[in-house]
Design a protein around this motif. Sequence first.
Motif, PDB file in Angstrom:
ATOM      1  N   GLY A 220       0.783  -1.235   0.000  1.00  0.00           N
ATOM      2  CA  GLY A 220       0.000   0.000   0.000  1.00  0.00           C
ATOM      3  C   GLY A 220       0.811   1.280   0.000  1.00  0.00           C
ATOM      4  N   ASN A 221       2.115   1.183  -0.092  1.00  0.00           N
ATOM      5  CA  ASN A 221       2.961   2.379  -0.115  1.00  0.00           C
ATOM      6  C   ASN A 221       3.153   2.879  -1.552  1.00  0.00           C
ATOM      7  N   VAL A 222       2.972   4.181  -1.751  1.00  0.00           N
ATOM      8  CA  VAL A 222       3.171   4.786  -3.075  1.00  0.00           C
ATOM      9  C   VAL A 222       3.968   6.067  -2.902  1.00  0.00           C
ATOM     10  N   ILE A 223       5.012   6.224  -3.698  1.00  0.00           N
ATOM     11  CA  ILE A 223       5.792   7.471  -3.693  1.00  0.00           C
ATOM     12  C   ILE A 223       5.995   7.932  -5.133  1.00  0.00           C
ATOM     13  N   HIS A 224       6.359   9.208  -5.294  1.00  0.00           N
ATOM     14  CA  HIS A 224       6.749   9.689  -6.618  1.00  0.00           C
ATOM     15  C   HIS A 224       8.218  10.073  -6.584  1.00  0.00           C
ATOM     16  N   LEU A 225       8.869  10.000  -7.752  1.00  0.00           N
ATOM     17  CA  LEU A 225      10.292  10.302  -7.878  1.00  0.00           C
ATOM     18  C   LEU A 225      10.514  11.545  -8.730  1.00  0.00           C
ATOM     19  N   GLY A 226       9.575  12.481  -8.632  1.00  0.00           N
ATOM     20  CA  GLY A 226       9.732  13.723  -9.370  1.00  0.00           C
ATOM     21  C   GLY A 226       9.227  13.615 -10.801  1.00  0.00           C
ATOM     22  N   GLU A 227       9.400  14.712 -11.526  1.00  0.00           N
ATOM     23  CA  GLU A 227       8.844  14.786 -12.881  1.00  0.00           C
ATOM     24  C   GLU A 227       9.937  14.793 -13.937  1.00  0.00           C
ATOM     25  N   ARG A 228       9.499  14.516 -15.172  1.00  0.00           N
ATOM     26  CA  ARG A 228      10.365  14.605 -16.339  1.00  0.00           C
ATOM     27  C   ARG A 228       9.708  15.519 -17.368  1.00  0.00           C
ATOM     28  N   GLU A 229      10.492  16.348 -17.996  1.00  0.00           N
ATOM     29  CA  GLU A 229      10.020  17.234 -19.070  1.00  0.00           C
ATOM     30  C   GLU A 229      10.224  16.495 -20.388  1.00  0.00           C
ATOM     31  N   CYS A 230       9.128  16.254 -21.110  1.00  0.00           N
ATOM     32  CA  CYS A 230       9.184  15.475 -22.360  1.00  0.00           C
ATOM     33  C   CYS A 230       8.549  16.246 -23.519  1.00  0.00           C
ATOM     34  N   SER A 231       8.735  17.557 -23.540  1.00  0.00           N
ATOM     35  CA  SER A 231       8.035  18.396 -24.508  1.00  0.00           C
ATOM     36  C   SER A 231       8.683  18.433 -25.888  1.00  0.00           C
ATOM     37  N   LEU A 232       9.943  18.037 -25.997  1.00  0.00           N
ATOM     38  CA  LEU A 232      10.600  18.051 -27.306  1.00  0.00           C
ATOM     39  C   LEU A 232      10.221  16.779 -28.051  1.00  0.00           C
ATOM     40  N   GLN A 233       9.225  16.928 -28.941  1.00  0.00           N
ATOM     41  CA  GLN A 233       8.645  15.793 -29.641  1.00  0.00           C
ATOM     42  C   GLN A 233       8.493  16.121 -31.125  1.00  0.00           C
ATOM     43  N   ARG A 234       8.545  15.068 -31.913  1.00  0.00           N
ATOM     44  CA  ARG A 234       8.222  15.188 -33.345  1.00  0.00           C
ATOM     45  C   ARG A 234       7.164  14.147 -33.660  1.00  0.00           C
ATOM     46  N   ARG A 235       6.039  14.627 -34.185  1.00  0.00           N
ATOM     47  CA  ARG A 235       4.911  13.745 -34.477  1.00  0.00           C
ATOM     48  C   ARG A 235       4.519  12.922 -33.253  1.00  0.00           C
ATOM     49  N   HIS A 236       4.472  13.594 -32.107  1.00  0.00           N
ATOM     50  CA  HIS A 236       4.052  13.001 -30.830  1.00  0.00           C
ATOM     51  C   HIS A 236       5.038  11.956 -30.302  1.00  0.00           C
ATOM     52  N   GLN A 237       6.213  11.859 -30.903  1.00  0.00           N
ATOM     53  CA  GLN A 237       7.244  10.954 -30.399  1.00  0.00           C
ATOM     54  C   GLN A 237       8.321  11.770 -29.692  1.00  0.00           C
ATOM     55  N   LYS A 238       8.638  11.382 -28.460  1.00  0.00           N
ATOM     56  CA  LYS A 238       9.637  12.111 -27.686  1.00  0.00           C
ATOM     57  C   LYS A 238      11.026  11.948 -28.311  1.00  0.00           C
ATOM     58  N   ILE A 239      11.822  13.017 -28.229  1.00  0.00           N
ATOM     59  CA  ILE A 239      13.177  13.002 -28.781  1.00  0.00           C
ATOM     60  C   ILE A 239      14.204  13.267 -27.689  1.00  0.00           C
ATOM     61  N   ILE A 240      13.947  14.314 -26.897  1.00  0.00           N
ATOM     62  CA  ILE A 240      14.850  14.696 -25.810  1.00  0.00           C
ATOM     63  C   ILE A 240      14.009  14.878 -24.547  1.00  0.00           C
ATOM     64  N   THR A 307      18.024  10.861  -8.826  1.00  0.00           N
ATOM     65  CA  THR A 307      17.585  10.315  -7.540  1.00  0.00           C
ATOM     66  C   THR A 307      18.557   9.271  -6.985  1.00  0.00           C
ATOM     67  N   GLY A 308      19.372   8.682  -7.859  1.00  0.00           N
ATOM     68  CA  GLY A 308      20.256   7.603  -7.418  1.00  0.00           C
ATOM     69  C   GLY A 308      19.535   6.292  -7.198  1.00  0.00           C
ATOM     70  N   ILE A 309      18.296   6.185  -7.690  1.00  0.00           N
ATOM     71  CA  ILE A 309      17.492   4.977  -7.501  1.00  0.00           C
ATOM     72  C   ILE A 309      17.466   4.176  -8.804  1.00  0.00           C
ATOM     73  N   ASP A 310      17.856   2.902  -8.751  1.00  0.00           N
ATOM     74  CA  ASP A 310      17.793   1.997  -9.889  1.00  0.00           C
ATOM     75  C   ASP A 310      16.345   1.508 -10.003  1.00  0.00           C
ATOM     76  N   SER A 329       9.552  11.459   1.998  1.00  0.00           N
ATOM     77  CA  SER A 329      10.470  12.465   2.530  1.00  0.00           C
ATOM     78  C   SER A 329      11.934  12.077   2.362  1.00  0.00           C
ATOM     79  N   GLN A 330      12.192  10.796   2.076  1.00  0.00           N
ATOM     80  CA  GLN A 330      13.563  10.329   1.925  1.00  0.00           C
ATOM     81  C   GLN A 330      14.066  10.388   0.481  1.00  0.00           C
ATOM     82  N   VAL A 331      13.179  10.694  -0.453  1.00  0.00           N
ATOM     83  CA  VAL A 331      13.581  10.801  -1.858  1.00  0.00           C
ATOM     84  C   VAL A 331      14.267  12.145  -2.062  1.00  0.00           C
ATOM     85  N   LYS A 332      15.524  12.120  -2.455  1.00  0.00           N
ATOM     86  CA  LYS A 332      16.305  13.340  -2.646  1.00  0.00           C
ATOM     87  C   LYS A 332      16.661  13.513  -4.130  1.00  0.00           C
TER      88      LYS A 332
END
Length: 662
Positions: A220-240, A307-310, A329-332
């Motif tokens: 039942g534990n859920v955490i997030h590891l931050g966000e990623r910016e994926c706006s550089l796309q061509r024809r809806h396919q991510k590039i960078i 994050t240093g998380i594999d 709170s431990q995710v840095k």
Amino acid sequence: MRLFSKVLIANRGEIAIRIAKTLHHLGIRSVAIYSDADQDAAHVRFADEARRLGATSAASYLDPQAVVDAAVDTGAEAIHPGYGFLSENVELARACQRAGVTFIGPAEHALDVMGDKIRSKNHVAHAGVPIVDGVSEAGLTDEQLIEATRHMTFPMLIKPSAGGGGKGMHIVETHEQLPGQLATARRVAKAAFGDDTLLIEQLVRSPRHIEVQILADTHGNVIHLGERECSLQRRHQKIIEEAPSVLLTPETRERIGQAAIDTAKSVEYVGAGTVEFLVSDAEPDKFHFMEMNTRLQVEHPVTEEITGIDLVEAQLRIAAGAPLAWKQSQVKFSGHSIEARVYAETPAAGFMPSTGTVRHLAEPTGTGVRVDSGLRTGAVIGTEFDPMLAKVIATGADRSQALARLNQALDEMVVLGVNTNLEYLQHLLRDPDVVAGTIDTTLVEARLPEMTFDAPDPRQAHMAALFIHQQQHAPSAAWAHDGFRLNASSPITYRVDYAAEDPVRIDVTLDLQSELVPHHRPNEYIYRDANGVEVVTMVAEPPHTSGTRVWLASRDFTGAVTVLDHKAQVVDALVNMDALQQGIDPQVRAPLPGTVTAVHLPDGTAVSAGDPVVTIEAMKMEHQLKAPLDGTVSIHVTDGQQVRLGENILTVTAAQPAAGEA
């Protein structure tokens, strides 16, 4: 907690190798699977053992039962699906459950709900996650969709409910366009996903594509590891892609992270997943749920770097029943990381997929640089699979340093034998708006019309001609020390051709002031002329009567040129003479990169204009190449051969008129 002893990787290429690396680090044996096209692929060689499943993708990577049977037969206790192929396929999860094999991914309920865009959108709306306005109801006909959108304002976006990767997505600007675009979207969705169900959303102009990585365990534990910016796309396919996004404030970052957690909890999610949002560039504090990917993402390395998380290790531990090792709170987060996807394609030719054999490979190294690659020298790149070859990831203390390191890494990467988008990626990274971080999903398409690509200049043409001359004339051992020298009274000329939208033809006369000597690495040479010294990389394909194709990587140009010696120039002149007389080009070239599936006639056969000679399969379609005129055919390919866009497939030498004929 005990982990698995053996895991089967139900994927290929760079992601299969990346997963296997974590397995090896943990002391877990890896099992690769492959189709006939991949029997000698890098991921097959890298794994501890490998199992052939079938001749095609459909009989291997896309067959859930075959994958599970291979796991049982090899004693694998779990299956990691990677991404793409069966990674979000509920049938694979069900087959695993029946066989008692652990599926390293979420449960059936999450796959069912999040695998359908209409169902997932309606589901998260009830969980209080903000969504884009639109019509998302299964079973609606085109007429019902048109009627249901009467209240909406344009532009709108049509999306297949079952799909992803931009396939079948269409922007509609007016009501008049809607019927035709719906019909097109249904055809594409049916062909790509076997399901033509559509939904329509209000199009967010100049949006940012932001996704949030989550981890959820069986306790039942859920955490997030931050966000990623994926706006550089061509024809809806991510590039960078990069992490973190420069757009979000700490307050918005906290809210969007919580929305991702709420989304995961709403379906009792287990494993690694990604919740994707659209964020208005004009109102960056507002975000809207787009979809949830119930798997590892292509761009996951940037999250791992900051994050240093594999993430693969986390997936394995979660699947084995272990609780998460971190509280929120431990995710840095530390530094900034950017990833560029390297594709086998030709940007200067409309990004057509490129095929060929990797004849030279040099991958970058250095501080803050990581390469996830499925490449090796000798690898055959065909059209059976996605054209992504590798990912280059650079991490720095801040975004500026990460950008600089990525630029340098892309400059150091050399792939010869197949065209890539490396130059194109560098163009993007040096764009002022990309450097400033003022990007959105429309930027790449807006830049394309003004983007130009390097072509070889006379100096590079001279390098290639000298390279071929020395190969043909078998230089002595003394040459390697003394450099190349010509007899000044016998100048030798070559012609160097470069196939592009605007073809380049350069005449070269070899001179006494230039030399080319081997460097200390394979395929590297020191080229010296009146303009200075440069280290270049060159490899040649087998010679042909129409010239020798040379792959060249120099300071200002990387690509393939064709070097024609005197004999090849004479053959070309005769061919062109026939073309002028007939008003028809006697050479037939590949309209697309593909595979020769049939050679209908023996070499040297007399043909009439319109006779089928060779059939090529490209983009899942067969293209029959026919004789362009009467004469004798010379066939330059063999059955099963991979061919490049524009490669010469056959030449017809015009029939000579009989004596006494005009």
